[in-house]
Write a protein that holds these residues in place. Structure first.
Motif, PDB file in Angstrom:
ATOM      1  N   SER A  15      34.190  47.697  37.232  1.00 22.84           N
ATOM      2  CA  SER A  15      35.224  48.499  37.883  1.00 22.84           C
ATOM      3  C   SER A  15      36.427  47.590  38.128  1.00 22.84           C
ATOM      4  CB  SER A  15      34.704  49.061  39.205  1.00 22.84           C
ATOM      5  OG  SER A  15      34.504  47.990  40.127  1.00 22.84           O
ATOM      6  N   LYS A  16      37.546  48.186  38.537  1.00 21.23           N
ATOM      7  CA  LYS A  16      38.743  47.381  38.790  1.00 21.23           C
ATOM      8  C   LYS A  16      38.474  46.315  39.848  1.00 21.23           C
ATOM      9  CE  LYS A  16      42.603  50.434  37.775  1.00 21.23           C
ATOM     10  NZ  LYS A  16      43.786  51.080  38.347  1.00 21.23           N
ATOM     11  N   SER A  17      37.827  46.715  40.925  1.00 24.51           N
ATOM     12  CA  SER A  17      37.582  45.753  42.009  1.00 24.51           C
ATOM     13  C   SER A  17      36.656  44.631  41.535  1.00 24.51           C
ATOM     14  CB  SER A  17      37.008  46.447  43.240  1.00 24.51           C
ATOM     15  OG  SER A  17      35.755  47.045  42.938  1.00 24.51           O
ATOM     16  N   GLN A  18      35.682  44.950  40.677  1.00 24.87           N
ATOM     17  CA  GLN A  18      34.797  43.911  40.138  1.00 24.87           C
ATOM     18  C   GLN A  18      35.566  42.933  39.256  1.00 24.87           C
ATOM     19  OE1 GLN A  18      31.897  46.543  38.316  1.00 24.87           O
ATOM     20  NE2 GLN A  18      30.349  45.953  39.832  1.00 24.87           N
ATOM     21  N   VAL A  19      36.498  43.455  38.450  1.00 25.59           N
ATOM     22  CA  VAL A  19      37.305  42.581  37.595  1.00 25.59           C
ATOM     23  C   VAL A  19      38.157  41.673  38.452  1.00 25.59           C
ATOM     24  CG1 VAL A  19      39.175  42.503  35.907  1.00 25.59           C
ATOM     25  CG2 VAL A  19      37.315  44.137  35.618  1.00 25.59           C
ATOM     26  N   TYR A  20      38.821  42.234  39.467  1.00 30.04           N
ATOM     27  CA  TYR A  20      39.676  41.428  40.325  1.00 30.04           C
ATOM     28  C   TYR A  20      38.864  40.341  41.037  1.00 30.04           C
ATOM     29  CZ  TYR A  20      43.849  44.267  39.748  1.00 30.04           C
ATOM     30  OH  TYR A  20      44.957  44.874  39.226  1.00 30.04           O
ATOM     31  N   TRP A  21      37.668  40.696  41.500  1.00 33.60           N
ATOM     32  CA  TRP A  21      36.828  39.722  42.201  1.00 33.60           C
ATOM     33  C   TRP A  21      36.390  38.607  41.242  1.00 33.60           C
ATOM     34  CZ3 TRP A  21      31.755  37.951  42.007  1.00 33.60           C
ATOM     35  CH2 TRP A  21      31.336  37.230  43.128  1.00 33.60           C
ATOM     36  N   ARG A  22      35.999  38.976  40.026  1.00 35.41           N
ATOM     37  CA  ARG A  22      35.566  37.978  39.052  1.00 35.41           C
ATOM     38  C   ARG A  22      36.721  37.071  38.622  1.00 35.41           C
ATOM     39  NH1 ARG A  22      31.998  41.707  39.331  1.00 35.41           N
ATOM     40  NH2 ARG A  22      29.844  41.436  38.645  1.00 35.41           N
ATOM     41  N   VAL A  23      37.903  37.658  38.446  1.00 31.25           N
ATOM     42  CA  VAL A  23      39.070  36.841  38.103  1.00 31.25           C
ATOM     43  C   VAL A  23      39.341  35.847  39.232  1.00 31.25           C
ATOM     44  CG1 VAL A  23      41.590  36.902  37.788  1.00 31.25           C
ATOM     45  CG2 VAL A  23      40.129  38.498  36.534  1.00 31.25           C
ATOM     46  N   LYS A  24      39.258  36.309  40.464  1.00 37.13           N
ATOM     47  CA  LYS A  24      39.471  35.423  41.621  1.00 37.13           C
ATOM     48  C   LYS A  24      38.466  34.273  41.591  1.00 37.13           C
ATOM     49  CE  LYS A  24      39.251  35.306  46.627  1.00 37.13           C
ATOM     50  NZ  LYS A  24      38.770  35.976  47.811  1.00 37.13           N
ATOM     51  N   LYS A  25      37.203  34.560  41.319  1.00 38.41           N
ATOM     52  CA  LYS A  25      36.168  33.521  41.280  1.00 38.41           C
ATOM     53  C   LYS A  25      36.399  32.550  40.116  1.00 38.41           C
ATOM     54  CE  LYS A  25      33.605  34.391  44.772  1.00 38.41           C
ATOM     55  NZ  LYS A  25      33.523  33.422  45.857  1.00 38.41           N
ATOM     56  N   THR A  65      22.692  36.213  39.688  1.00 38.74           N
ATOM     57  CA  THR A  65      23.927  36.428  40.435  1.00 38.74           C
ATOM     58  C   THR A  65      25.138  36.056  39.582  1.00 38.74           C
ATOM     59  OG1 THR A  65      23.975  34.188  41.358  1.00 38.74           O
ATOM     60  CG2 THR A  65      22.774  35.855  42.615  1.00 38.74           C
ATOM     61  N   VAL A  66      26.281  36.524  40.021  1.00 35.35           N
ATOM     62  CA  VAL A  66      27.530  36.202  39.336  1.00 35.35           C
ATOM     63  C   VAL A  66      27.814  34.712  39.472  1.00 35.35           C
ATOM     64  CG1 VAL A  66      30.018  36.645  39.274  1.00 35.35           C
ATOM     65  CG2 VAL A  66      28.441  38.509  39.734  1.00 35.35           C
ATOM     66  N   GLU A  67      27.504  34.144  40.637  1.00 38.62           N
ATOM     67  CA  GLU A  67      27.743  32.716  40.849  1.00 38.62           C
ATOM     68  C   GLU A  67      26.940  31.874  39.864  1.00 38.62           C
ATOM     69  OE1 GLU A  67      27.237  34.837  43.401  1.00 38.62           O
ATOM     70  OE2 GLU A  67      29.167  34.708  44.436  1.00 38.62           O
ATOM     71  N   ASP A  68      25.688  32.279  39.607  1.00 43.24           N
ATOM     72  CA  ASP A  68      24.860  31.556  38.630  1.00 43.24           C
ATOM     73  C   ASP A  68      25.472  31.660  37.229  1.00 43.24           C
ATOM     74  OD1 ASP A  68      23.051  30.895  40.597  1.00 43.24           O
ATOM     75  OD2 ASP A  68      21.628  32.493  40.086  1.00 43.24           O
ATOM     76  N   ALA A  69      25.970  32.834  36.894  1.00 42.44           N
ATOM     77  CA  ALA A  69      26.594  33.034  35.581  1.00 42.44           C
ATOM     78  C   ALA A  69      27.863  32.185  35.462  1.00 42.44           C
ATOM     79  CB  ALA A  69      26.914  34.513  35.369  1.00 42.44           C
TER      80      ALA A  69
END
Length: 134
Positions: A15-25, A65-69
């Protein structure tokens, strides 16, 4: 290289919010430069950024988790950087080796034909005299 794409235009299952969060990370971890902003402050992602998000999506499938990835993605990128440095170093050494082999071949040629050494000295002397006259 292609025009930057907005979050709506990229092909991911996020989703948009997931993309924004992943870009931030990804930016926080130094894997991605902060994206440019477009109309209404939307992210404008380059092809490189889109590929990075797609790689992250593939790694997420095999990690809890996303952090592990993201950690795995850092390791992959770091290994790629090391490989690139090694390739550059090998190319540099190959170039130096080729130069030395050429010089060695010239020396061997002079040893086989000792008269050439005398001719080379004569040519150098002639060039020096000509340069002195000019």
């Amino acid at each position: 290289m292609g025009e930057p794409k907005t979050v709506d235009e990229i092909d991911t299952d996020y989703s948009k919010s997931q993309v924004y969060w992943r870009v931030k990370k990804l930016v926080e971890n130094g894997l991605m430069d902060p994206p440019q902003r477009g109309d209404r402050n939307q992210y404008l992602l380059t092809q490189k950024d889109v590929r990075l998000l797609q790689e992250l999506a593939q790694l997420e499938e095999s990690h809890d988790t996303v952090e592990d990835a993201i950690e795995q993605l850092e390791k992959v990128r770091e290994q790629g950087g090391i490989d690139e440095k090694l390739k550059q170093r090998v190319e540099k050494l190959e170039n130096k080796t080729q130069i030395l082999e050429n010089e060695l071949a010239a020396q061997k040629d002079r040893l086989k034909h000792p008269g050439r050494k005398w001719i080379d000295r004569l040519k150098q002397g002639f060039k020096k005299a000509l340069n002195w006259l000019l």
